[in-house]
Design a protein around this motif. Structure first.
Motif, PDB file in Angstrom:
ATOM      1  N   ASN A  42       0.804  -1.224   0.000  1.00 33.79           N
ATOM      2  CA  ASN A  42       0.000   0.000   0.000  1.00 33.79           C
ATOM      3  C   ASN A  42       0.836   1.271   0.000  1.00 33.79           C
ATOM      4  N   PHE A  43       1.961   1.252   0.669  1.00 30.56           N
ATOM      5  CA  PHE A  43       2.743   2.495   0.807  1.00 30.56           C
ATOM      6  C   PHE A  43       3.851   2.641  -0.233  1.00 30.56           C
ATOM      7  N   VAL A  44       4.570   1.574  -0.550  1.00 33.39           N
ATOM      8  CA  VAL A  44       5.686   1.731  -1.495  1.00 33.39           C
ATOM      9  C   VAL A  44       5.517   0.898  -2.770  1.00 33.39           C
ATOM     10  N   GLY A  45       4.437   0.147  -2.862  1.00 33.36           N
ATOM     11  CA  GLY A  45       4.115  -0.547  -4.102  1.00 33.36           C
ATOM     12  C   GLY A  45       4.916  -1.813  -4.353  1.00 33.36           C
ATOM     13  N   ASP A  46       4.779  -2.316  -5.587  1.00 31.40           N
ATOM     14  CA  ASP A  46       5.379  -3.611  -5.935  1.00 31.40           C
ATOM     15  C   ASP A  46       6.756  -3.495  -6.576  1.00 31.40           C
ATOM     16  N   GLU A  47       7.200  -2.253  -6.783  1.00 36.95           N
ATOM     17  CA  GLU A  47       8.517  -2.093  -7.390  1.00 36.95           C
ATOM     18  C   GLU A  47       9.624  -2.354  -6.374  1.00 36.95           C
ATOM     19  N   ASP A 259       6.382   4.044   4.985  1.00 37.42           N
ATOM     20  CA  ASP A 259       6.780   4.587   3.677  1.00 37.42           C
ATOM     21  C   ASP A 259       8.287   4.591   3.439  1.00 37.42           C
ATOM     22  N   ILE A 260       9.051   3.915   4.287  1.00 34.75           N
ATOM     23  CA  ILE A 260      10.514   3.971   4.128  1.00 34.75           C
ATOM     24  C   ILE A 260      11.008   2.849   3.204  1.00 34.75           C
ATOM     25  N   ASN A 261      12.292   2.895   2.889  1.00 34.14           N
ATOM     26  CA  ASN A 261      12.917   1.824   2.118  1.00 34.14           C
ATOM     27  C   ASN A 261      13.570   0.820   3.057  1.00 34.14           C
ATOM     28  N   ILE A 262      13.287  -0.448   2.804  1.00 42.20           N
ATOM     29  CA  ILE A 262      13.831  -1.521   3.646  1.00 42.20           C
ATOM     30  C   ILE A 262      14.459  -2.594   2.758  1.00 42.20           C
ATOM     31  N   PRO A 263      15.776  -2.797   2.856  1.00 41.81           N
ATOM     32  CA  PRO A 263      16.405  -3.843   2.047  1.00 41.81           C
ATOM     33  C   PRO A 263      16.178  -5.245   2.617  1.00 41.81           C
ATOM     34  N   ALA A 264      16.064  -6.184   1.700  1.00 44.83           N
ATOM     35  CA  ALA A 264      16.161  -7.595   2.072  1.00 44.83           C
ATOM     36  C   ALA A 264      17.658  -7.833   2.168  1.00 44.83           C
ATOM     37  N   THR A 265      18.183  -7.973   3.382  1.00 44.54           N
ATOM     38  CA  THR A 265      19.637  -7.928   3.541  1.00 44.54           C
ATOM     39  C   THR A 265      20.317  -9.246   3.163  1.00 44.54           C
ATOM     40  N   THR A 266      21.592  -9.103   2.803  1.00 40.70           N
ATOM     41  CA  THR A 266      22.396 -10.261   2.425  1.00 40.70           C
ATOM     42  C   THR A 266      22.515 -11.237   3.596  1.00 40.70           C
ATOM     43  N   ALA A 267      22.591 -10.708   4.818  1.00 44.71           N
ATOM     44  CA  ALA A 267      22.723 -11.595   5.986  1.00 44.71           C
ATOM     45  C   ALA A 267      21.497 -12.500   6.113  1.00 44.71           C
ATOM     46  N   ALA A 279      12.042 -12.086   2.905  1.00 42.77           N
ATOM     47  CA  ALA A 279      12.105 -10.702   3.423  1.00 42.77           C
ATOM     48  C   ALA A 279      11.282  -9.777   2.529  1.00 42.77           C
ATOM     49  N   LEU A 280      11.399  -9.968   1.200  1.00 48.55           N
ATOM     50  CA  LEU A 280      10.625  -9.122   0.272  1.00 48.55           C
ATOM     51  C   LEU A 280       9.125  -9.363   0.420  1.00 48.55           C
ATOM     52  N   GLN A 281       8.758 -10.506   0.974  1.00 45.00           N
ATOM     53  CA  GLN A 281       7.337 -10.798   1.206  1.00 45.00           C
ATOM     54  C   GLN A 281       6.911 -10.483   2.640  1.00 45.00           C
ATOM     55  N   SER A 282       7.810  -9.866   3.385  1.00 43.87           N
ATOM     56  CA  SER A 282       7.496  -9.542   4.786  1.00 43.87           C
ATOM     57  C   SER A 282       7.830  -8.085   5.101  1.00 43.87           C
ATOM     58  N   GLY A 283       7.829  -7.246   4.074  1.00 42.42           N
ATOM     59  CA  GLY A 283       8.019  -5.814   4.329  1.00 42.42           C
ATOM     60  C   GLY A 283       9.137  -5.142   3.553  1.00 42.42           C
ATOM     61  N   ALA A 284      10.091  -5.924   3.018  1.00 42.79           N
ATOM     62  CA  ALA A 284      11.231  -5.309   2.324  1.00 42.79           C
ATOM     63  C   ALA A 284      10.870  -4.909   0.890  1.00 42.79           C
ATOM     64  N   ASN A 285      11.576  -3.888   0.369  1.00 43.04           N
ATOM     65  CA  ASN A 285      11.327  -3.421  -1.002  1.00 43.04           C
ATOM     66  C   ASN A 285      12.606  -3.024  -1.734  1.00 43.04           C
ATOM     67  N   GLY A 322       5.244 -11.452  -8.162  1.00 44.82           N
ATOM     68  CA  GLY A 322       4.472 -10.280  -8.564  1.00 44.82           C
ATOM     69  C   GLY A 322       5.171  -8.943  -8.364  1.00 44.82           C
ATOM     70  N   ARG A 323       6.495  -8.980  -8.437  1.00 45.39           N
ATOM     71  CA  ARG A 323       7.239  -7.737  -8.218  1.00 45.39           C
ATOM     72  C   ARG A 323       8.068  -7.397  -9.447  1.00 45.39           C
TER      73      ARG A 323
END
Ligand code: 5AD
Length: 337
Positions: A42-47, A259-267, A279-285, A322-323
């Motif tokens: 909703n806030f940062v979309g699928d990109e 609305d922030i950016n959250i990486p799916a981290t390498t760790a 991670a991308l399916q639990s909040g990361a973008n 779907g991203r």
């Protein structure tokens, strides 16, 4: 517990004790992850924003207890990229389609703010955002880097527990860490911070404080990863952080800072296969593929078995969930909550 998640989805706020409850209880994990996934959508979309990571020096003056490139680790073969190498890697990344280049290094004072400024100015001739991840510097140095055109800065707090911070970072100052973050914000950098999850001696209560700290300083980006022990550090005998707990800290961060950016981290990917997608399916973008020259990648060993991103494989996996890969620079679009 479900009510708490609902409340966080609607109000983007939780108390310290509510966060601790959610971190402690594992029965609600799936609900939490899918709530964070919805808020992300909703806030940062699928990109998904891809940031090209260049690890340009593994020299470091610090002795963080957990980190493989700490100054006292004599087993590290130290390297520094030349200005020309850095510029060429960044140009290639831009040519490939990356819209952001992240310059990351240990705290290597060979790279003075003046010298880095020359590099940044050169990079900014391409149509890219420049992110720095070079540790603690003075206000004046940060100001110089900002003037040269740097857009963003990553500096994890690592932990908001002052005592634990000081145990983990010999001779470093918790106050100075916070001073750096506040200077960066004040100078107008998009400011990223974050924490490690699973450091020996870390409590759920302090993880809740970490999340509240991110909210308090209105961080623009948050990187969260599980601690992974490295053989040539004092923490070699400690156990790894938990992947699930790190994912929960990340999901809660998304609920509170939607609305922030959250990486799916390498760790995350290193600790669990498909950790990046989870991670991308639990909040990361955001994903940060490493574009450093092959011969140096192995030498930038902050923790062992650092996972890699295969670009084509990533794009394929993103499509399956779907991203899409963003064609924009991916600045934070701040929204009224
Ligand atoms: N395990 C996981 N993450 C680590 N980092 C450093 N050492 C480790 C480790 N052993 C993280 C820190 C730092 C980021 C660049 O890497 O949080 O900010």
């Amino acid at each position: 517990m479900r009510e708490l998640i609902k409340k966080a989805v609607l109000n983007h706020s939780l108390t310290h004790d509510e966060i601790v409850l959610l971190l402690r209880e594992d029965k609600i994990n799936q609900e939490l992850f899918s709530a964070a996934d919805n808020v992300r959508k909703n806030f940062v979309g699928d990109e998904v924003h891809l940031r090209a990571l260049i690890e340009f020096s593994n020299y470091c003056r610090c002795n963080c207890m957990y980190c493989g490139i700490r100054a006292e680790n004599r087993f590290v073969e130290r390297y520094r990229l030349t200005k020309e190498q850095i510029i060429s890697l960044a140009k290639n990344a831009a040519g490939f389609g990356y819209k952001t280049v992240v310059l990351q290094a240990g705290e290597d004072m060979y790279f003075t703010a003046e010298y880095l400024s020359e590099i940044i100015k050169e990079l900014k001739r391409n149509d890219i955002a420049v992110t720095l991840s070079i540790g603690e510097r003075s206000f004046d140095e940060y100001a110089l880097l900002k003037d040269a055109g740097a857009d963003r800065f990553l500096l994890r707090l690592e932990t908001s527990d002052k005592e634990l911070y000081e145990t983990m970072h010999p001779k470093a100052s918790y106050e100075n860490r916070k001073r750096c973050l506040s200077d960066l914000k004040r100078l107008g950098f998009e400011t990223g911070t974050g924490c490690l999850v699973g450091l020996p001696g870390q409590s759920l209560s302090s993880l809740a404080d970490d999340i509240l700290f991110f909210k308090e300083i209105d961080a623009d980006m948050i990187g969260i990863g599980p601690f992974i022990p490295h053989t040539h550090t004092p923490l070699k005998g400690s156990s790894s952080g938990s992947f699930n707990l790190a994912l929960k800290v990340m999901a809660l961060t998304r609920l509170l800072l939607p609305d922030i950016n959250i990486p799916a981290t390498t760790a995350m990917e290193t600790l669990q296969s498909d950790g990046r997608i989870l991670a991308l399916q639990s909040g990361a973008n955001v994903v940060m593929p490493n574009v450093t020259l092959e011969e140096y990648k192995a030498k930038y060993e902050i923790y062992p078995n650092k996972s890699r991103v295969d670009y084509n494989e990533l794009v394929e996996k993103l499509a399956k969930i779907g991203r899409t890969v963003s064609a924009e620079k991916g600045f934070r679009k701040k929204q009224k909550l």
